[in-house]
Design a protein around this motif. Sequence first.
Motif, PDB file in Angstrom:
ATOM      1  N   SER A  33      65.427  26.938  33.653  1.00  0.00           N
ATOM      2  CA  SER A  33      65.057  27.443  34.776  1.00  0.00           C
ATOM      3  C   SER A  33      66.208  28.037  35.563  1.00  0.00           C
ATOM      4  O   SER A  33      66.093  29.415  36.049  1.00  0.00           O
ATOM      5  N   VAL A  34      67.321  27.475  35.141  1.00  0.00           N
ATOM      6  CA  VAL A  34      68.723  28.161  35.565  1.00  0.00           C
ATOM      7  C   VAL A  34      68.993  29.456  34.964  1.00  0.00           C
ATOM      8  O   VAL A  34      69.095  30.548  35.281  1.00  0.00           O
ATOM      9  N   THR A  35      68.298  29.407  33.548  1.00  0.00           N
ATOM     10  CA  THR A  35      68.853  30.582  32.597  1.00  0.00           C
ATOM     11  C   THR A  35      67.718  31.814  33.204  1.00  0.00           C
ATOM     12  O   THR A  35      67.987  33.053  33.092  1.00  0.00           O
ATOM     13  N   HIS A  36      66.483  31.467  33.592  1.00  0.00           N
ATOM     14  CA  HIS A  36      65.280  32.397  33.781  1.00  0.00           C
ATOM     15  C   HIS A  36      66.034  33.024  35.347  1.00  0.00           C
ATOM     16  O   HIS A  36      65.739  34.359  35.453  1.00  0.00           O
ATOM     17  N   LEU A  37      66.495  32.302  35.977  1.00  0.00           N
ATOM     18  CA  LEU A  37      67.043  32.770  37.560  1.00  0.00           C
ATOM     19  C   LEU A  37      68.265  33.885  37.150  1.00  0.00           C
ATOM     20  O   LEU A  37      68.396  34.816  37.887  1.00  0.00           O
ATOM     21  N   VAL A  38      69.052  33.360  36.240  1.00  0.00           N
ATOM     22  CA  VAL A  38      70.476  34.211  35.971  1.00  0.00           C
ATOM     23  C   VAL A  38      69.925  35.406  35.368  1.00  0.00           C
ATOM     24  O   VAL A  38      70.332  36.553  35.588  1.00  0.00           O
ATOM     25  N   GLY A  39      68.808  35.393  34.473  1.00  0.00           N
ATOM     26  CA  GLY A  39      68.188  36.419  33.851  1.00  0.00           C
ATOM     27  C   GLY A  39      67.102  37.301  34.469  1.00  0.00           C
ATOM     28  O   GLY A  39      66.494  38.160  34.305  1.00  0.00           O
ATOM     29  N   LYS A  40      67.129  36.922  36.077  1.00  0.00           N
ATOM     30  CA  LYS A  40      66.279  37.447  36.924  1.00  0.00           C
ATOM     31  C   LYS A  40      64.816  37.657  36.624  1.00  0.00           C
ATOM     32  O   LYS A  40      63.864  38.621  36.839  1.00  0.00           O
ATOM     33  N   ARG A  41      64.377  36.355  36.260  1.00  0.00           N
ATOM     34  CA  ARG A  41      63.133  36.220  35.872  1.00  0.00           C
ATOM     35  C   ARG A  41      62.547  35.155  36.689  1.00  0.00           C
ATOM     36  O   ARG A  41      62.125  33.910  36.392  1.00  0.00           O
TER      37      ARG A  41
END
Length: 1024
Positions: A268-276
């Motif tokens: 979830s953190v990586t999704h937010l960093v990835g703008k998704r």
Amino acid sequence: MPARVHAIIVARPGSSARAQLLRTLDALRSQSTPPAAITLVMCGDAASARESETVAAAVEGIIQARSGTSFADAVELARPRVAEGNAVWLLGQDMAPHERALERLVGTLERSPSAAIVAPKLVQTDNDREIVSLGVTMTTLGRTVELAAGELDQGQHDGSDDALGADIRGMLIRGEVRDALRPDPALPGADLGLDLGVRARLGGGRVVLAPSARVSVSPDGPGALPHGRSKRAFATRLAQLHRRLAYAPAVAVPLHWLTLLPLALWRSVTHLVGKRPEAVAPEWGAAVTAMFRFAAIARSRGSIRAFRTSSWSSIAPLRVSSSDLRRRLDDGHGSEGGAVSELRFFSGGGAWAVLAALVVSIATFTTVLAWPVLGGGALLPLRATVEALWSDAAWGLRGLGAGVVGPADPFAAVIAVLGSLWPGAPSFSLVLLWVLALPLAVLGGWFAATRVTDRAGLRIFAGIVWALAPTFLTALVDGRPTGVLVHLLLPWLFHAAVVAHRSWGAAGAASILFAAVTACAPSLAPALLLLWVVALGITLAGARIRGAIRLLWVPVPAIALFAPLVLWQLRHGSLIAVLADPGSIWAGPQATADAAGRLALATGFPSGGMAGWASWLGLELAPWAALLLAPLALLALVSAVAPRWRAGITLLVVALAGLATAFLAVGVTVSFAQGVPVAIWPGTGLSLAWIGVTGAALVTLDTALTIPRVRVLSAAVAGLAIAVCAVPSLSAFHSDPSPSALRDGPASTLPAYVAAQAGADRPVGTLVLTPQNDGGLATEVAWGGSETLSAQTTILSTATELRGTDLTTLAVDLLSARDFDAAAELGEQGISYVLLAKVSDDESDRARTLRTVAVTSLDQRAGFVQAGTTDRGVLYRLEAEASPRASLSAGQEATARLVITLQLVLVFAALLLSVPTRASRRAARAKSRIVGRAAEEPLVLPRHPEDRDDHMSSEVPDTVPETPAEPDEQADAVDSAAGEPAGAESPDAVDGESAADVAAAEPAAEGSEGAPDEGPHHEEEARP
């Protein structure tokens, strides 16, 4: 002899699906090697298919299934109709095999005895030169990676024939293994072909690609991934997790199962960093679903075990490596076809402007540099520790009052961030803020100007004008931290807000800045929300749904921070009290609600002192100083008829919104200082108006004044007038006497004895009694070594009735002749000291008399010991040890945890969205920084030789007509809500894979997916 082929077609009902089905059947009849039999599986009502003579003549049977039947289940329903030894060809209603597709698939199958599966090249139905899929593989951690997808077919992959898997659409499965290689129904519409390929490889077979066999497919067929980003993300992630549990060794399955939820959090953190952000909910849904599919996992593991003859090492050579993924990432995506927009901060003189502002600031605030603590005006010391700062920002016991429990002002979080920048002595961070305020303002104004112009000189002009705004200088001279912070934050909010619809990175940055600005100045919330609604409406009118969704996020963190306070005020106070100024309430000089005060506001000054001109010229002549702002105002008004008039009018609307806020603020009184009502400070509204005026003036200078000498002269006159207007404020610290409210400290508002006892912010309670000039008595309880800026709360400053424990009766009785154990009662409340303070240096006779009586009364009270007379008043301490301060109840603790958790989650999500990635930076450089460019504007080419292309001739004119602006670019002019455009954002992260692996895992980036909403952008050179 050639294998006999049984085609299974999975179809869905509907008029468009029926047309696709008829086209597919026609393509099968046209095959050079037609299939021996065709079975049609209708997932839904099959009546129309049965009534069709064309369908009846082409198929050997029609099977009707439920409408929700998956592709794998549909194939399983038709499997019993396949004759022994026949190969199975998996098709969908949307697939149209090219004339020799089956012939080449069968030929490849016959020429490759080890081939268990042969896969064709899938191409687009409406463009057969675009490859949809040709083979798939996976990473070490099991993520699916397409070998060829979305590429122009130039035969570059026709030499490839070996793959780990392929898209299940169009697969031809050898008859001898078709019973063992059945599509796994546990995979929800994703990775079916990859799973079949893995099982074929473990069974000693291969997946062979047949690029010469071409099959046209549509994106909406039954074998395709589900529609919608969220559904697709859920299906893809659930398939990956299911395969992980199915492929793992038996001893590792429990470990994988236990890591499902922690991995969901990390991803979830990586999704937010990835703008998704749209992938966060599917991530958790897939993790929870995979945790409870015990039967499906057992069946999948059983089918693999029954067919497996090879080790897992046999598939290792076919996995994609990290180096391959990095090469996929470095494809230049996001920089082709766009206008390369560089900042030119150093080469354009922006850095020199900031450096010059720093020199001016040091010369202005020379004495401030030697002060450890900044005092005076609305300034107070900060907590001694960072932990205490953040404690003041959380829901719970407040730092003032007895038993006051409730939400913190969002401004306390801003102070906590500021104090954390200098953790050794948080109060010194305010000193640094004042010294760096001017260069920081120039920096913010310069960056905000990059959204309006790419002329280096005009950007510097904007930075200087923003830093010398009368409202900003007044806030610095008067010691108003909220006004200073708002003025420093507003240009960054503008810089980010106007492109918030372009990307999630911009929207994330905008949301943080929106929350920070409203936390420092809640009175700006109505104006900012109005501008946000306008931007949202225009974005929706342009049918940019994704852009509107991003804009919807902008106020969310601010709502999360203010929601507890709003609810508290609704229950205990008045809703309008939410708009009160946070921090220390100071009845300092400011414009009033009369005609003279509103005239000062209309001319851009927040107080009757006219930014120091009243002390120079006198109150009668000071209003004429407003003429110095007239050139800037005239330039702003001309923007309404400039070539970029949409942007000009929008900025004028921003200015009007800020001016209206200032006019309304001076008439709203919701706060009290020592019982004296204090109106909302109008300076923050004027800061909002100033950014609109400055931006509109830039529009005029950039587009309306096309003659260079006229443009330079106009900017010089306006800038020089603003500089002259700022002279009294900048010299205020060197005047004698100084009109500035700033003072050296104090480090504590309480006596040093109390501050020493409350070292490290121990909760030591002090009852402060202040005799008023009207004969009244003000009571306040301070906790710790001082009253601090972060401990101030609008719960108390806007209170019209008692908050917390009522100590008024006890305070009055303490000074009366009543005989009672006052020390014991105070000790029960956790209060250890009593301070008799002065209201001011010009104390009235009534106040002095009351203070004398109070000293006499306390000297005679048992249980009190006079600790001494200080410059802050007479201090008494309790002889007995006071009880510890009461803690929160169980219910209050639960409320605090809930509020803090929700606020942290949303703010953390906004921070992650705002983190720039390599893809977002690349996309930002590919887009024009200027928002709202009009079609009739000239395009200014670089004048410096190093800025020219090698092929550019020296005879090229300075300006050329620009390509007409697209409607979306014009609509950008009215979008008013933040950050750097982050068009192509970082793709999905896979558990613990490297950043390069993560970014290359998906070929489509955020910028490309947003293109349909946002339309093309201009190709342009940066202006000098």
